[in-house]
Design a protein around this motif. Structure first.
Motif, PDB file in Angstrom:
ATOM      1  N   UNK A  81     -19.818 -10.515 -30.236  1.00 26.32           N
ATOM      2  CA  UNK A  81     -21.244 -10.589 -29.979  1.00 26.32           C
ATOM      3  C   UNK A  81     -21.932 -11.575 -30.916  1.00 26.32           C
ATOM      4  N   UNK A  98     -25.269 -12.719 -32.831  1.00 30.25           N
ATOM      5  CA  UNK A  98     -26.404 -11.950 -33.334  1.00 30.25           C
ATOM      6  C   UNK A  98     -27.650 -12.832 -33.395  1.00 30.25           C
ATOM      7  N   UNK A  99     -28.780 -12.194 -33.193  1.00 26.71           N
ATOM      8  CA  UNK A  99     -30.070 -12.873 -33.150  1.00 26.71           C
ATOM      9  C   UNK A  99     -30.807 -12.600 -34.464  1.00 26.71           C
ATOM     10  N   UNK A 122     -28.327  -8.906 -29.542  1.00 30.14           N
ATOM     11  CA  UNK A 122     -28.392  -7.965 -30.663  1.00 30.14           C
ATOM     12  C   UNK A 122     -29.070  -8.565 -31.897  1.00 30.14           C
ATOM     13  N   UNK A 123     -29.934  -7.767 -32.506  1.00 29.48           N
ATOM     14  CA  UNK A 123     -30.699  -8.124 -33.699  1.00 29.48           C
ATOM     15  C   UNK A 123     -29.820  -7.950 -34.952  1.00 29.48           C
ATOM     16  N   UNK A 124     -29.617  -9.025 -35.702  1.00 28.64           N
ATOM     17  CA  UNK A 124     -28.720  -8.980 -36.865  1.00 28.64           C
ATOM     18  C   UNK A 124     -29.210  -8.004 -37.921  1.00 28.64           C
ATOM     19  N   UNK A 125     -30.535  -7.867 -38.028  1.00 23.92           N
ATOM     20  CA  UNK A 125     -31.099  -7.010 -39.068  1.00 23.92           C
ATOM     21  C   UNK A 125     -30.766  -5.542 -38.786  1.00 23.92           C
ATOM     22  N   UNK A 140     -28.094  -4.502 -37.388  1.00 26.26           N
ATOM     23  CA  UNK A 140     -26.694  -4.351 -37.792  1.00 26.26           C
ATOM     24  C   UNK A 140     -26.603  -4.221 -39.308  1.00 26.26           C
ATOM     25  N   UNK A 161     -15.049  -3.489 -35.965  1.00 25.17           N
ATOM     26  CA  UNK A 161     -15.311  -3.773 -34.560  1.00 25.17           C
ATOM     27  C   UNK A 161     -15.980  -2.549 -33.957  1.00 25.17           C
ATOM     28  N   UNK A 167     -18.554  -1.128 -30.514  1.00 30.85           N
ATOM     29  CA  UNK A 167     -18.828  -1.467 -29.118  1.00 30.85           C
ATOM     30  C   UNK A 167     -20.065  -0.709 -28.621  1.00 30.85           C
ATOM     31  N   UNK A 171     -18.423   0.960 -21.538  1.00 25.62           N
ATOM     32  CA  UNK A 171     -18.806  -0.193 -22.370  1.00 25.62           C
ATOM     33  C   UNK A 171     -19.815  -1.060 -21.631  1.00 25.62           C
ATOM     34  N   UNK A 186     -21.226  -4.135 -20.203  1.00 24.22           N
ATOM     35  CA  UNK A 186     -20.677  -5.468 -19.953  1.00 24.22           C
ATOM     36  C   UNK A 186     -21.619  -6.597 -20.405  1.00 24.22           C
ATOM     37  N   UNK A 234     -22.948  -6.765 -23.309  1.00 23.02           N
ATOM     38  CA  UNK A 234     -22.806  -6.967 -24.753  1.00 23.02           C
ATOM     39  C   UNK A 234     -21.331  -7.036 -25.134  1.00 23.02           C
ATOM     40  N   UNK A 235     -21.029  -7.958 -26.016  1.00 23.49           N
ATOM     41  CA  UNK A 235     -19.653  -8.120 -26.480  1.00 23.49           C
ATOM     42  C   UNK A 235     -19.409  -7.208 -27.676  1.00 23.49           C
ATOM     43  N   UNK A 236     -18.144  -6.951 -27.992  1.00 25.01           N
ATOM     44  CA  UNK A 236     -17.871  -6.157 -29.202  1.00 25.01           C
ATOM     45  C   UNK A 236     -18.480  -6.832 -30.430  1.00 25.01           C
ATOM     46  N   UNK A 237     -18.991  -6.014 -31.349  1.00 27.26           N
ATOM     47  CA  UNK A 237     -19.599  -6.536 -32.576  1.00 27.26           C
ATOM     48  C   UNK A 237     -18.523  -6.580 -33.647  1.00 27.26           C
ATOM     49  N   UNK A 238     -18.298  -7.770 -34.199  1.00 31.23           N
ATOM     50  CA  UNK A 238     -17.314  -7.880 -35.279  1.00 31.23           C
ATOM     51  C   UNK A 238     -18.046  -8.092 -36.590  1.00 31.23           C
TER      52      UNK A 238
END
Lengths: 95, 477
Positions: A60, A62-63, B51-54, B56, B73, B75, B274, B276, B278-282
């Motif tokens: 993914x 990120x934004x 997805x918002x990095x903050x 995460x 990882x 999901x 899951x 579709x 959104x991709x898995x977050x690494x």
């Protein structure tokens, strides 16, 4: 694997689909076919393989946390059947 | 029969980002309805979540705060249900691969013991909008400003065995998210909400009883109340030969009861899969280590420091570290006054009392930490008594200046001159022969009367310890 009529009706209810008896019968057959396909795949030995969450093997993006949207309420609400005081109005939901 | 209660909590903490978890809309509280809901939040066809990095980063911070592994990882999954304030028809959440895995946190029990509460997981998800059921001529109004606000759902193990423990745990998490600066902890505005899973079983039984889920409890007091009421309800049902039904219940603080939310009965089949879109977050080790480097001193570490450095009791240290702003305030007063114990008493006593009464947060305290420290120094060096200090405190609170200025201006300096105090005592003894006689005949309690008279004569400024000592000497005759 074949789905019962009751199971098909439950799936239709969860998806908010109104099906007549003929449709229930038809879906019971086509959905059962899908389950057969899943059963075929289930039979494959996947020991040691990481479960796939997405067909593309990338992760993914990120934004940055920045507000980029502006207020376009008027435009969106021109599409809505009913609005009042800035709210979207819908048939009453009883809690 | 003796019963045992089992409680697990699901806490939803709204993350303090600027924008939503999957869109660039603002999450500021209190805006006009639907002015902060863009195409993604309205789920118009063809839009994609980003997805918002903050969000995460904040989830990772929480993971580090509870000593939990952060998933390399994770999901996002769709939790499917229909409700008008959820335009997508599903909530984007996390299911089998959450961002934060198993951690734990310690709570302090009433008997002074410590209990470790397991945290099963914490995952990111989006909030729904709000439905307003009143005032629209039989229609329901929908405000989607809150739709897509980032939430961290924190799921505990069923490790709590009474309502008090549940509250202690909830307060611990509440303090932690504020220390970490990932959630403002505002219960009134719904930034910090709690669902409680409650069940009972005969004491000693291994299997869990059937649980009820109490939804959306938004105050510490209500959590305790709702759980106690629900526990009693379940015990009553079983003792009357009935069985508890697994269901969602709502706590009604006005009627002081919990009641079933029947509308959700058949909705409990969420068909997670899951997402579709959104991709898995690494998450890389570098990302995690960069966040670790920014962690503040956490409540538990601060509490231990207060105990060892300032000699506070476990209880005092717990109270003073329950909020970050309070702990920072106390830290400064203790350091500047060099009177840790006195500082703790004043911060937990008069200051907290006054703030409560005025309905103010510690950050809005009219008395700064420095001002309180300066006043405490004057108690410590005997310039003023503890009693007079209350007047000085009040004057500082009212904005009349700093301790030294107020003591000077109002002439509150303590009288420690033995001669002056003796003069007052002599006069009082001369004027109250009856009471003197009573004291000498063994009624020691009458001493309080004399102390009162001297304090009155000195307008509260005589040093109480000195007064006591001199009085005893003189009354003996």
């Amino acid at each position: 694997m074949s789905l019962t009529i009751e199971e098909v009706k439950k799936i239709a209810l969860l998806a908010r689909l109104a099906l007549n008896d003929d449709e229930v019968q038809a879906y019971s057959e086509s959905l059962s076919d899908i389950f057969d396909l899943a059963a075929q795949m289930n039979a494959v030995d996947t020991t040691g393989i990481e479960p796939m969450a997405h067909p593309q093997d990338i992760s993914q993006r990120l934004r940055e946390d920045i507000v980029t949207a502006s207020d376009e309420r008027e435009k969106f609400q021109s599409l809505a059947p009913a609005t009042e005081a800035g709210l979207y109005l819908i048939p009453r939901v009883i809690e | 029969m003796e019963w045992e209660t089992v409680i697990g909590l699901e806490i939803h903490a709204q993350l303090m980002t600027q924008s939503k978890i999957f869109s660039g809309s603002s999450i500021a509280y209190g805006a006009e309805p639907n002015t902060q809901a863009n195409v993604v939040d309205l789920a118009l066809p063809g839009v994609l979540p980003v997805l918002n990095v903050e969000a995460v980063r904040m989830a990772v911070k929480f993971g580090l705060g509870i000593n939990a592994p952060v998933s390399q990882r994770s999901v996002f999954a769709r939790k499917n249900y229909f409700y008008p304030d959820l335009p997508q028809g599903y909530q984007i959440s996390q299911f089998d691969l959450p961002i934060v895995e198993k951690g734990h946190i310690d709570i302090l029990l009433d008997d002074g013991g410590v209990k470790c509460i397991g945290i099963t997981r914490a995952h990111l998800e989006q909030d729904a909008g709000k439905s307003l059921h009143e005032d629209f001529a039989g229609m329901t109004g929908i405000d989607l400003n809150r739709a897509g606000t980032p939430l961290l759902e924190i799921v505990s193990e069923p490790d709590m065995s009474n309502a008090k423990e549940a509250v202690a745990y909830m307060k611990k998490i509440h303090a932690l998210v504020q220390y970490l600066e990932i959630c403002d902890g505002n219960l009134q505005e719904g930034s910090f909400r709690c669902d409680a899973n409650v069940s009972v079983r005969p004491k000693g039984q291994k299997e869990l009883g059937t649980r009820a889920e109490l939804k959306n409890i938004n105050s510490f007091r209500f959590v305790e109340r709702a759980i106690n009421i629900e526990v009693q309800r379940q015990i009553d049902i079983i003792e009357e030969g009935g069985t508890v039904v697994q269901e969602t219940r709502l706590f009604d603080p006005d009627k002081d009861e919990t009641r079933s939310m029947r509308s959700k009965e058949e909705a409990n089949d969420y068909r997670y899969f899951p997402d579709p879109d959104l991709l898995p977050v690494r998450i890389s080790d570098d990302f995690i280590e960069a966040i670790r480097a920014t962690l503040p001193e956490l409540p538990e570490a601060k509490k231990q420091r207060f105990i060892t450095r300032y000699g506070l009791s476990d209880y005092d240290a717990e109270v003073l570290t329950s909020h970050r702003a309070l702990s920072d305030y106390y830290d400064q007063v203790a350091r500047e006054s060099n009177q840790a114990k006195l500082a703790a008493n004043w911060v937990m006593g008069n200051l907290s009392g006054a703030l409560n009464k005025a309905n103010l947060e510690i950050k809005a305290s009219p008395i700064s930490a420095k001002q309180l420290a300066d006043m405490i120094k004057r108690i410590a060096d005997n310039t003023i008594s503890g009693k007079i200090a209350k007047d000085v405190f009040e004057a500082i609170w009212q904005g009349e200046g700093d301790a030294d200025g107020i003591i000077e201006k109002k002439g509150l300096k303590q009288i420690t001159d033995t001669g002056a105090i003796e003069g007052m005592i002599d006069e009082i003894i001369a004027n109250n022969p009856q009471q003197v006689e009573m004291f000498r005949s063994g009624k020691e309690k009458i001493l309080g009367f004399f102390v009162g008279q001297v304090m009155k004569a000195s307008r509260g400024k005589a040093n109480p310890a000195q007064v006591n000592q001199l009085l005893r000497e003189k009354l003996k005759g």
